[in-house]
Design a protein around this motif. Structure first.
Motif, mmCIF file in Angstrom:
data_model
loop_
_atom_site.group_PDB
_atom_site.id
_atom_site.type_symbol
_atom_site.label_atom_id
_atom_site.label_comp_id
_atom_site.label_asym_id
_atom_site.label_seq_id
_atom_site.Cartn_x
_atom_site.Cartn_y
_atom_site.Cartn_z
ATOM 1 N N ALA A 107 0.616 -1.030 0.039
ATOM 2 C CA ALA A 107 -0.128 0.458 -0.036
ATOM 3 C C ALA A 107 1.001 1.660 0.110
ATOM 4 C CB ALA A 107 -0.780 -0.003 1.298
ATOM 5 N N LEU A 108 0.756 2.131 -1.147
ATOM 6 C CA LEU A 108 2.129 3.313 -1.587
ATOM 7 C C LEU A 108 1.799 4.034 -1.787
ATOM 8 C CD1 LEU A 108 5.409 0.815 -2.711
ATOM 9 C CD2 LEU A 108 4.564 1.885 -0.239
ATOM 10 N N GLN A 109 0.277 4.102 -2.968
ATOM 11 C CA GLN A 109 -0.045 5.160 -3.345
ATOM 12 C C GLN A 109 -1.723 5.435 -2.426
ATOM 13 O OE1 GLN A 109 -1.411 4.064 -6.925
ATOM 14 N NE2 GLN A 109 -1.873 6.681 -7.783
ATOM 15 N N PRO A 110 -1.958 6.067 -2.566
ATOM 16 C CA PRO A 110 -3.021 6.878 -1.306
ATOM 17 C C PRO A 110 -4.593 6.594 -1.810
ATOM 18 C CG PRO A 110 -1.125 9.066 -1.496
ATOM 19 C CD PRO A 110 -0.803 7.799 -2.840
ATOM 20 N N SER A 111 -4.177 7.297 -3.540
ATOM 21 C CA SER A 111 -5.745 6.504 -3.998
ATOM 22 C C SER A 111 -6.154 4.892 -4.014
ATOM 23 C CB SER A 111 -5.634 6.963 -5.556
ATOM 24 O OG SER A 111 -4.557 5.937 -6.259
ATOM 25 N N LEU A 112 -4.926 4.329 -3.723
ATOM 26 C CA LEU A 112 -5.193 3.052 -4.099
ATOM 27 C C LEU A 112 -5.551 2.089 -3.314
ATOM 28 C CD1 LEU A 112 -4.668 0.086 -5.475
ATOM 29 C CD2 LEU A 112 -1.968 -0.122 -4.863
ATOM 30 N N HIS A 153 11.378 13.722 0.462
ATOM 31 C CA HIS A 153 10.187 13.725 -1.238
ATOM 32 C C HIS A 153 10.803 12.435 -1.984
ATOM 33 C CE1 HIS A 153 9.580 18.163 0.394
ATOM 34 N NE2 HIS A 153 8.936 16.690 0.786
ATOM 35 N N LEU A 154 12.336 12.100 -1.823
ATOM 36 C CA LEU A 154 13.234 10.824 -1.898
ATOM 37 C C LEU A 154 11.829 9.810 -1.871
ATOM 38 C CD1 LEU A 154 14.953 9.896 -4.532
ATOM 39 C CD2 LEU A 154 16.325 9.600 -2.391
ATOM 40 N N ILE A 155 12.165 9.330 -0.540
ATOM 41 C CA ILE A 155 11.089 8.186 -0.231
ATOM 42 C C ILE A 155 9.130 8.006 -0.550
ATOM 43 C CG2 ILE A 155 10.472 7.247 1.567
ATOM 44 C CD1 ILE A 155 12.517 7.732 3.226
ATOM 45 N N ALA A 156 8.742 9.755 -0.612
ATOM 46 C CA ALA A 156 7.516 9.914 -1.189
ATOM 47 C C ALA A 156 7.744 9.504 -2.984
ATOM 48 C CB ALA A 156 7.176 10.770 -0.996
ATOM 49 N N THR A 157 8.727 9.974 -3.537
ATOM 50 C CA THR A 157 9.018 10.205 -4.335
ATOM 51 C C THR A 157 8.783 8.479 -5.158
ATOM 52 O OG1 THR A 157 9.687 11.456 -5.470
ATOM 53 C CG2 THR A 157 9.668 10.605 -6.537
ATOM 54 N N LEU A 158 8.936 7.231 -4.117
ATOM 55 C CA LEU A 158 9.792 6.068 -5.030
ATOM 56 C C LEU A 158 8.412 5.730 -4.317
ATOM 57 C CD1 LEU A 158 13.588 5.352 -3.410
ATOM 58 C CD2 LEU A 158 12.236 5.687 -6.150
ATOM 59 N N MET A 159 7.531 5.881 -3.940
ATOM 60 C CA MET A 159 6.791 5.459 -3.382
ATOM 61 C C MET A 159 5.592 6.036 -4.782
ATOM 62 S SD MET A 159 6.124 6.178 0.937
ATOM 63 C CE MET A 159 4.129 6.200 1.364
#
Length: 1116
Positions: free
Chosen positions: A253-258, A990-996
């Motif tokens: 579960a990495l993407q909020p919409s998912l 923000h790099l971790i957020a981008t990788l998610m």
């Protein structure tokens, strides 16, 4: 050096050692897990072969569904006319939905075996007579078919192989097309009937009103999402079969919409099973989804993508409307399999094909409308009675593996004088023995009884005498077929020996054969020579009788059917049966957590002497889903000797001892059977120590059926490689969430140091300090775990506290270890690039003085005309405005990951510029310090300084670069280093957020040219908040808000407090295996940072305006 300085240095050294240990542990766990996961997985499945033909189903002109496709499967090698074949549709429709990156052609195995099963007819009669606690009175409610009424028409949707597990928007589009396909299939049957009627052909039979959905992987979730779609026709979906599908949450579960879409669908399902109130508010009607049946089949521990915990239906579908079963505990399958293997494994495919065909009502040729009958079919066709026979459900009756079915137990008491016993029935009339089949009765006086051949005799055991000394339980294992090969009866008293079927009508006699449960056998025994003794065959059935079940009876009889001789010679002794009265406590062994940890380097050994318990009960306090164990059995003796009086363990013992069978039980994934144990690693597909785990989920029970005539040495040890792979598979979501938490806590420490005007640490030092014992670790790690325990108590959830806290701590430490590697690697790259940049800049400025470079210098001067344009100057003077406009535009109109990539690039440029300035200032400061320390070079250095420092001065501000003091650049260099440290921390976050968001970007790139829509609103809003945070400033300025609270005069909410609260929230989200919710905290930080800046700016304007008014009033 003072003691305080020594103490500080020692603490720093110890902290560095802790960091090194964490990094080493992370690397060991990571590489070991990767090695274990890359090993080939044995599944024991046979391939399924077919002759497929895929018939495209046309789309009406008024429908716009050109993006995807719908196909009808036909099995056969002959060429057919597609139009004529569609006109003859009269079967039961089944729609296959592929999963993440799947193809519609994956339907071929299920469809081909369904066609063969329809032509070959139902399974053999003895298959339906497996005795277990699932016995029900089916005479009035349901009868198994002797011939299948209708075939299955398999349809499949072509979803273009899109990666639906990576993007919630793709899932929603797939759901909408599945709803359209269901309507198209139902309309297709109407059109086919009308076409046959117009041609004068037979058009009898009922039209289907519903479609059976079979979904693989994410296709199973799409099937459930289609049920609650507002445009779905009423009762168009009544039966759903999912294969290795996640229901509780996305696999990662990495993407909020998912994550939001999963939560929305599950919420609607929970609400759909609630009773509906009438118009007056008093009358209650049936629930909206009361007619829907959902069966979830998981792949077991070899399915690395969807664990059984995700495939569970607990809390979503009540037990009256479905259940989850693992392929390793399914009848006739008994195998764990990979994520894709579950589609073609022939053992599983055959079982499911006959199950779906049995769903068809022979009266109308369509699936049963009764929910109870459909549930009964799946229960009797898929589930085994082995867990109930072993009494395993007492360990976790509320678990997903417990089969709480709305089926009444059979109570046959017409022929008993003792206690009424549920689950017993007589053998069916088809299994009848002749009246003279039993030759002679034998009386057994020992606690054990052994049968080595089908000798046609009845053995009598005195329950009261032989079950003394606490041995009040009876166990019986055999490879003889129940009813046809062996029968067991309970007698109130010993009387004249009755034979054959007369026992069925005799009072005071209860047949318990029906309680025997099937065990999957291993390979067939090897015969040494024709007609000679063979190796013992493994048991295929087991029976356990408790004292309550034998109460009121005095004798137990074991009747063995005779076997005819061949050519006057007796047959090989391949038949086996062993019974024993035993005390369950004698065979119990508890493996505590400390004992299991000790077995990682020293195996635990046990010696079993002859005449031991047939059933050994090993209880592991730590689930084998986290710490798999390797169990090895070595035969020490069996009471047989060769001609030289030497024990021959390799051959003679195999003639007497039956192979050991292991039965592993877990409350989440159910039963796992391991036949023929020699040295096996026992793993269960459990996910213990999570926030939603229940009490008892951290335990595993292992039954070993060991021949009591032989002695064994048993070794038990934890497999570190398997444990590492299981840990990474189970807790990857928690580790990702804890990485975000670690960065937020590091930024909190940086902001706190800035607010107190202390030494500003780098993000690497800040994360190190957060692990300092005891204060920092207790505040940042132990406190949120304790808060989660309090929340679980408030909600009434009973967590396994010890394992939950231990695993959470380990996940947090491993996440910090991975964070250290990420931060150190990026910092090393920045320093290498900055040093190279400074060196090249100095060399370039020196090279410009050369005449040979005049031509290149003119080209550069000509290109500088472009930089003198007004627009370019505005953009260069406002890089934040350019980065914000570009990133927000990409987030809102293209894809969120692209906007975050622009933001990370913007952070990288800021980090690089600040680090280059710091290095240039450091180099110049060192050079001037050397000149000031050398008195002989003061005059020459004063004359040559402007020339020698030109290369460094170009990287520094004008007001700082021409000072004669060696310490004049100290403040500037430190400020640049602080800017780099702070921006580096923001960059890592923000790099971790981008990788998610990268998996979603991969799915989006696959859809280029297919008419993709705008990103989901929730993803765009979250990413805009992250971008606002990234553009809010280059240092953690002490903006604060004064909030008046009761009993508190002033409350300052600083940025460090915001980071701390965000870290706590992310910590709790990580414990809940929802790392995507940590993105909400990042977005909230951006909104708060923007609010701080606006309020601070407003105060500055208001203050300046107030000062201006005071000056004007003074002049007047």
């Amino acid at each position: 050096m003072s003691r305080a300085e020594v103490r500080v240095r020692m603490l720093g050294f110890l902290l560095k050692c802790k960091v090194g240990v964490l990094v080493v542990i992370f690397l060991l766990v990571g590489f070991t897990a990767l090695y274990e996961l890359l090993k080939p997985v044995p599944n024991g499945c046979t391939m399924t072969y077919m002759y497929p033909t895929y018939i495209p189903i046309s789309t009406p002109a008024n429908e716009s569904s050109d993006k995807y496709g719908l196909f009808l499967y036909h099995e056969g090698w002959k060429k057919i006319d597609f139009i004529e074949h569609i006109k003859k549709l009269d079967g039961a429709p089944v729609l296959f939905i592929p999963g993440n990156g799947g193809s519609y052609k994956q339907v071929r195995s299920l469809a081909a075996e369904s066609s063969r099963a329809y032509e070959g007819g139902p399974l053999e009669e003895n298959f339906y007579q497996e005795a277990s606690f699932l016995n029900v009175d089916i005479s009035n409610s349901f009868k198994y078919p002797t011939k299948y009424k209708r075939m299955l028409d398999w349809f499949a949707v072509d979803l273009e192989g899109e990666h639906s597990a990576m993007d919630g928007r793709i899932l929603k589009e797939h759901t909408e097309y599945v709803v359209y396909s269901i309507h198209r299939i139902l309309d297709l049957y109407k059109d086919s009937r009308e076409a046959r009627s117009q041609e004068g052909a037979d058009a009898s039979g009922s039209l289907p009103n519903s479609v059976i959905l079979v979904g693989h992987s994410m296709g199973g979730f799409v099937a459930r999402a289609a049920v609650i779609h507002p445009r779905l026709r009423k009762s168009a979906i009544e039966t759903i079969l999912t294969l290795s599908s996640p229901h509780q949450a996305p696999p990662v579960a990495l993407q909020p919409s998912l994550g939001h879409y999963f939560s929305q669908v599950n919420h609607e399902w929970k609400k759909g099973f609630m009773p509906q109130a009438g118009h007056a508010g008093h009358t209650l009607y049936g629930s909206k989804l009361s007619h829907v049946l959902v069966i979830s089949v998981s792949g077991g521990f070899y399915d690395y993508q969807v664990r059984s915990k995700l495939a569970s239906l607990d809390g979503i579908v009540p037990s009256t409307n479905g259940f989850m079963i693992s392929s390793s505990s399914m009848k006739n399958v008994w195998r764990s399999m990979e994520h894709q293997t579950i589609l073609w494994c022939n053992q599983l495919v055959i079982q499911l094909s006959h199950t779906l065909l049995t769903l068809i009502n022979p009266e109308n040729g369509q699936p049963f409308t009764s929910l109870e009958k459909r549930l009964l079919v799946f229960t009797r066709m898929l589930q085994s009675g082995l867990p109930q026979s072993l009494g395993l459900f007492k360990l976790g009756e509320s678990s997903s593996a417990s089969q709480n079915l709305p089926i009444d137990r059979v109570k046959d008491t017409s022929h008993t004088t003792g206690l009424q016993i549920d689950g017993f029935s007589f053998c069916p009339p088809s299994f009848h023995w002749r009246g003279d089949v039993l030759e002679k009765d034998l009386s057994i006086h020992s606690t054990s009884v052994t049968v080595l051949a089908m000798d046609g005799r009845r053995r009598w055991l005195d329950i009261r005498n032989q079950s003394s000394n606490g041995k009040d339980h009876f166990i019986f294992v055999t490879n003889l077929a129940p009813c046809s090969g062996v029968r067991l009866h309970l007698w109130a008293e010993k009387r004249r020996s009755l034979t054959g079927d007369k026992l069925s009508i005799e009072k005071g006699v209860l047949e318990v054969t029906s309680k025997m449960a099937y065990i999957p056998t291993g390979p067939a025994p090897r015969q040494i020579e024709p007609g000679s003794q063979t190796e013992q065959a493994p048991p295929s059935s087991i029976l356990i009788l408790t004292p309550e079940e034998m109460q009121g009876y005095q004798f137990l009889t074991i009747s063995v059917a005779p076997r005819p001789t061949v050519s006057g010679r007796p047959p090989p002794a391949v038949s086996m049966a062993v019974g024993q009265f035993f005390n369950p406590k004698d065979g119990e062994r508890e493996f505590s957590p400390s004992l299991l940890l000790r077995t990682t380097y020293s195996e635990e050994e046990m010696l079993l002497k002859e005449d031991h318990n047939l059933a050994l009960n090993f209880s592991f306090s730590v689930s084998l889903g986290v710490l798999p164990v390797t169990v090895s059995l070595q035969t020490e003796g069996c009471g047989l000797k060769d001609s030289a009086d030497h024990v021959d363990q390799s051959s003679l013992c195999r003639l007497r001892c039956f192979p050991t069978v292991g039965l592993a039980w877990d409350s989440v994934s159910g039963l796992h059977v391991i036949p023929n144990i020699n040295s096996e690693t026992i793993i269960v597909d459990s996910s213990p120590a999570m926030w939603d785990s229940g009490q008892g989920s951290d335990r595993t029970i292992v039954f070993l059926l060991v021949d009591p005539h032989c002695s064994y040495k048993i070794s038990v040890g934890v497999s570190l490689a398997a444990a590492a792979s299981r840990f990474c598979l189970l807790y990857s979501s928690q580790i990702i969430g804890f990485m975000v938490t670690g960065v937020l806590f590091g930024l909190m420490r940086q902001a706190h140091a800035w607010e107190l005007d202390l030494s500003f640490p780098s993000i690497l030092e800040a994360v190190e300090l957060n692990l300092r014992m005891p204060r920092s670790f207790l505040l940042l790690a132990v406190l949120p775990i304790f808060a989660s325990l309090v929340m679980s108590l408030y909600t009434g959830h009973d967590l396994p506290v010890v394992s939950y806290v231990s695993v959470s701590m380990v996940c947090y430490l491993i996440a910090n270890g991975s964070l250290f590697i990420l931060i150190f690697s990026s910092q090393l790259i920045f320093y290498m690039v900055a040093i190279l940049h400074v060196f090249i800049k100095r060399s370039w400025l020196a090279w410009q003085e050369n005449v040979c470079a005049s031509f290149l210098y003119q080209i550069i001067d000509f290109s500088s005309i472009l930089w003198s344009l007004k627009v370019v100057q505005i953009l260069r003077s406002n890089p934040s405005l350019v980065a914000g406009f570009l990133s927000i535009s990409l987030v809102c109109f293209v894809h969120p990951a692209l906007g975050l990539i622009v933001l990370v690039f913007y952070h990288s440029l800021h980090c690089h510029a600040a680090l280059c300035s710091f290095l240039a200032a450091s180099f110049r400061s060192n050079a001037r310090r050397r000149e000031f320390n050398d008195p002989n070079s003061l005059s020459s250095s004063f004359l040559s300084q402007p020339k020698s420092n030109d290369a460094l001065d170009s990287l520094l501000p004008i007001d700082d670069s021409y000072s004669s003091s060696p310490n004049s650049v100290k403040g500037f260099g430190e400020s640049q280093l602080e800017i780099f440290n702070y921006k580096h921390g923001i960059l890592i976050l923000h790099l971790i957020a981008t990788l998610m968001f990268i998996p979603s970007l991969v799915a989006w790139l696959q859809r280029i040219g297919m008419g993709s829509s705008f990103p989901w609103f929730i993803d765009s809003v979250v990413c805009i908040g992250i971008i606002v945070h990234g553009l809010s400033g280059s240092r953690p300025d002490t903006y604060f808000l004064s909030i008046p609270l009761p009993f508190i005069r002033r409350t300052e909410v600083s940025l460090s407090l915001v980071f701390l609260l965000s870290g706590y929230y992310s910590f709790l989200c990580a414990l809940a295996a929802s790392p995507y919710k940590a993105l909400y905290a990042m977005a909230a930080i951006g909104a708060i940072s923007l609010a701080f800046r606006i309020i601070d700016r407003y105060r500055e304007v208001r203050s300046s305006h107030h000062k201006t008014n005071r000056k004007h009033s003074h002049r007047h």
